[in-house]
Design a protein around this motif. Structure first.
Motif, PDB file in Angstrom:
ATOM      1  N   ASP A 203      38.830  33.764  40.454  1.00  0.00           N
ATOM      2  CA  ASP A 203      37.670  34.397  41.076  1.00  0.00           C
ATOM      3  C   ASP A 203      37.991  35.122  42.388  1.00  0.00           C
ATOM      4  OD1 ASP A 203      34.955  35.058  40.765  1.00  0.00           O
ATOM      5  OD2 ASP A 203      34.391  33.584  42.287  1.00  0.00           O
ATOM      6  N   GLN A 204      39.261  35.386  42.673  1.00  0.00           N
ATOM      7  CA  GLN A 204      39.606  36.171  43.846  1.00  0.00           C
ATOM      8  C   GLN A 204      39.209  37.629  43.604  1.00  0.00           C
ATOM      9  OE1 GLN A 204      41.051  35.101  46.881  1.00  0.00           O
ATOM     10  NE2 GLN A 204      40.455  33.124  46.022  1.00  0.00           N
ATOM     11  N   PRO A 205      38.645  38.303  44.646  1.00  0.00           N
ATOM     12  CA  PRO A 205      38.183  39.681  44.448  1.00  0.00           C
ATOM     13  C   PRO A 205      39.348  40.657  44.288  1.00  0.00           C
ATOM     14  CG  PRO A 205      38.028  39.085  46.761  1.00  0.00           C
ATOM     15  CD  PRO A 205      38.422  37.831  46.034  1.00  0.00           C
ATOM     16  N   PHE A 206      39.108  41.695  43.489  1.00  0.00           N
ATOM     17  CA  PHE A 206      40.067  42.789  43.413  1.00  0.00           C
ATOM     18  C   PHE A 206      39.825  43.751  44.567  1.00  0.00           C
ATOM     19  CE2 PHE A 206      39.981  41.721  38.694  1.00  0.00           C
ATOM     20  CZ  PHE A 206      41.172  40.999  38.761  1.00  0.00           C
ATOM     21  N   PHE A 207      40.777  44.640  44.840  1.00  0.00           N
ATOM     22  CA  PHE A 207      40.765  45.378  46.104  1.00  0.00           C
ATOM     23  C   PHE A 207      39.605  46.366  46.230  1.00  0.00           C
ATOM     24  CE2 PHE A 207      43.559  47.775  43.236  1.00  0.00           C
ATOM     25  CZ  PHE A 207      43.028  49.047  43.310  1.00  0.00           C
ATOM     26  N   TRP A 208      38.912  46.696  45.105  1.00  0.00           N
ATOM     27  CA  TRP A 208      37.767  47.608  45.209  1.00  0.00           C
ATOM     28  C   TRP A 208      36.438  46.864  45.390  1.00  0.00           C
ATOM     29  CZ3 TRP A 208      40.565  46.943  40.648  1.00  0.00           C
ATOM     30  CH2 TRP A 208      39.910  46.241  39.632  1.00  0.00           C
ATOM     31  N   ASN A 209      36.482  45.531  45.317  1.00  0.00           N
ATOM     32  CA  ASN A 209      35.266  44.727  45.430  1.00  0.00           C
ATOM     33  C   ASN A 209      35.001  44.427  46.909  1.00  0.00           C
ATOM     34  OD1 ASN A 209      33.131  42.972  45.143  1.00  0.00           O
ATOM     35  ND2 ASN A 209      34.157  41.612  43.685  1.00  0.00           N
ATOM     36  N   GLY A 220      41.428  41.961  49.106  1.00  0.00           N
ATOM     37  CA  GLY A 220      41.382  42.144  47.658  1.00  0.00           C
ATOM     38  C   GLY A 220      42.766  42.195  47.032  1.00  0.00           C
ATOM     39  N   LEU A 221      42.836  41.784  45.778  1.00  0.00           N
ATOM     40  CA  LEU A 221      44.097  41.722  45.050  1.00  0.00           C
ATOM     41  C   LEU A 221      44.158  42.828  43.988  1.00  0.00           C
ATOM     42  CD1 LEU A 221      44.204  37.855  44.479  1.00  0.00           C
ATOM     43  CD2 LEU A 221      45.274  39.150  46.328  1.00  0.00           C
ATOM     44  N   ARG A 222      45.359  43.115  43.531  1.00  0.00           N
ATOM     45  CA  ARG A 222      45.554  44.097  42.474  1.00  0.00           C
ATOM     46  C   ARG A 222      45.171  43.490  41.125  1.00  0.00           C
ATOM     47  NH1 ARG A 222      51.345  46.893  40.770  1.00  0.00           N
ATOM     48  NH2 ARG A 222      50.512  48.230  39.103  1.00  0.00           N
ATOM     49  N   GLN A 223      44.568  44.308  40.264  1.00  0.00           N
ATOM     50  CA  GLN A 223      44.146  43.833  38.948  1.00  0.00           C
ATOM     51  C   GLN A 223      45.255  44.000  37.910  1.00  0.00           C
ATOM     52  OE1 GLN A 223      41.623  46.243  36.325  1.00  0.00           O
ATOM     53  NE2 GLN A 223      40.124  44.572  36.333  1.00  0.00           N
ATOM     54  N   HIS A 224      45.428  42.978  37.065  1.00  0.00           N
ATOM     55  CA  HIS A 224      46.308  43.032  35.908  1.00  0.00           C
ATOM     56  C   HIS A 224      45.526  42.555  34.696  1.00  0.00           C
ATOM     57  CE1 HIS A 224      49.804  43.674  38.521  1.00  0.00           C
ATOM     58  NE2 HIS A 224      49.320  42.709  39.297  1.00  0.00           N
ATOM     59  N   HIS A 225      46.150  42.634  33.524  1.00  0.00           N
ATOM     60  CA  HIS A 225      45.505  42.135  32.313  1.00  0.00           C
ATOM     61  C   HIS A 225      46.489  41.293  31.514  1.00  0.00           C
ATOM     62  CE1 HIS A 225      42.492  45.307  33.081  1.00  0.00           C
ATOM     63  NE2 HIS A 225      41.681  44.484  32.431  1.00  0.00           N
ATOM     64  N   CYS A 226      46.009  40.188  31.000  1.00  0.00           N
ATOM     65  CA  CYS A 226      46.798  39.351  30.095  1.00  0.00           C
ATOM     66  C   CYS A 226      46.840  40.028  28.734  1.00  0.00           C
ATOM     67  CB  CYS A 226      46.172  37.965  29.982  1.00  0.00           C
ATOM     68  SG  CYS A 226      46.943  36.913  28.735  1.00  0.00           S
TER      69      CYS A 226
END
Length: 312
Positions: A203-209, A220-226
């Motif tokens: 639940d950590q926010p991504f950098f655009w949130n 904010g953190l960078r988004q990745h996908h599994c």
């Protein structure tokens, strides 16, 4: 695989004269196909037109304007369906009659242009290769819209051939590799990537949130996908890499930590064999009768491969 011969030059001593000419397009042609059973000549050009002519009379029977410049063609004689791949990554299926054409459907799964198509009329499977280094198997006959992705190359796919008797797919790439895929296994569809404003694990926010970053006083953190479950995750929650051959991933890809723990050693067993052609492949032709593969590369050499050791 066994390299049978090296072929360098072919000399033609007799003069050939064209029996007919066709004015098919207003710009350079990109693909032509001769359908002997229908006496049709199919062609695509940079003018974004697909056309077909009668090979006997030269009469233009019709045309269809595609959304992007077409790059490859396949035709099914039984259904009179033509498959058109284009540089936008889309595949269009058309129904051809003697003097008209109708759109059946379009589908897109590649992120770059379609470079090659292969149609298996027995199992009604369409394979598309792309500049995005991937191959997609479209289950046309099953009518379920199933699309299976195969990732086993590091450069654009130049050619794909399907041996339906052994259910093996042969793909060749500009990276010089020849991959033989076992399609006689129960493969899984790759999941769609989910959208989220925060990591779906921690639940950590991504950098655009910006709102959640402000409320939680966190960067904010960078988004990745599994690649296994498709969830949007941060780097900390997807620190592991794994092959997932049954989903088409023969190379290690990013997976979330919880999915990594569910993948067994048996599930990591490869479903494809890899072979180095020792040249950057440009053109390919496969003879299923003798199980020979002819490749040409940027090194100006033709290589004829005996594929019987790897194609059953």
């Amino acid at each position: 695989m066994v390299l049978s011969q090296n072929l360098f030059y072919l000399k033609i001593t007799t003069k050939m004269i064209p029996s007919r000419t066709y004015q098919a397009h207003q710009s350079r042609l990109t693909m032509v196909l001769f359908v002997l059973e229908m006496e049709w000549m199919l062609s695509t050009g940079q003018d974004k037109l697909f056309t077909w002519h009668c090979s006997e009379t030269g009469e233009r029977l019709g045309n269809y304007r595609t959304t992007a410049c077409a790059s490859c063609l396949q035709f099914d004689v039984e259904t009179r369906h033509v498959f058109v791949g284009d540089y936008s990554g889309q595949v269009t299926i058309l129904k051809l009659e003697q003097d008209n054409c109708s759109l059946i459907t379009t589908f897109k799964g590649h992120t770059a242009g379609v470079t090659t198509l292969c149609w298996d009329p027995v199992q009604r499977l369409l394979f598309s290769g792309s500049s995005d280094h991937s191959i997609i198997m479209w289950d046309i006959g099953g009518r379920k819209g199933t699309a299976l992705e195969l990732q086993g190359h590091n450069d654009k796919i130049q050619s794909i051939s399907y041996a339906h008797h052994s259910r093996q797919l042969i793909s060749c790439s500009a990276d010089g590799s020849i991959v033989v895929w076992n399609m006689d296994v129960e493969r899984q569809e790759t999941p769609e990537w989910l959208d989220s404003d925060s990591c779906q694990k921690c639940d950590q926010p991504f950098f655009w949130n910006f709102k959640q970053m402000w409320d939680s006083k966190k960067i904010g953190l960078r988004q990745h996908h599994c690649r296994k479950c498709g969830k949007a995750v941060c780097g900390k929650c997807s620190s592991k890499r794994s092959t997932i051959p049954l989903m088409g991933f023969e190379f290690e890809v990013r997976v979330c930590d919880s999915c990594y723990d569910t993948i067994t050693d048996d599930q990591r067993a490869p479903t494809a064999s890899f072979h180095d052609s020792k040249h950057n492949i440009i053109h390919v032709n496969f003879d299923p009768t003798r199980v020979w593969l002819l490749t040409s590369g940027t090194d100006k050499v033709l290589k004829l491969w005996d594929m019987t050791p790897v194609v059953s």
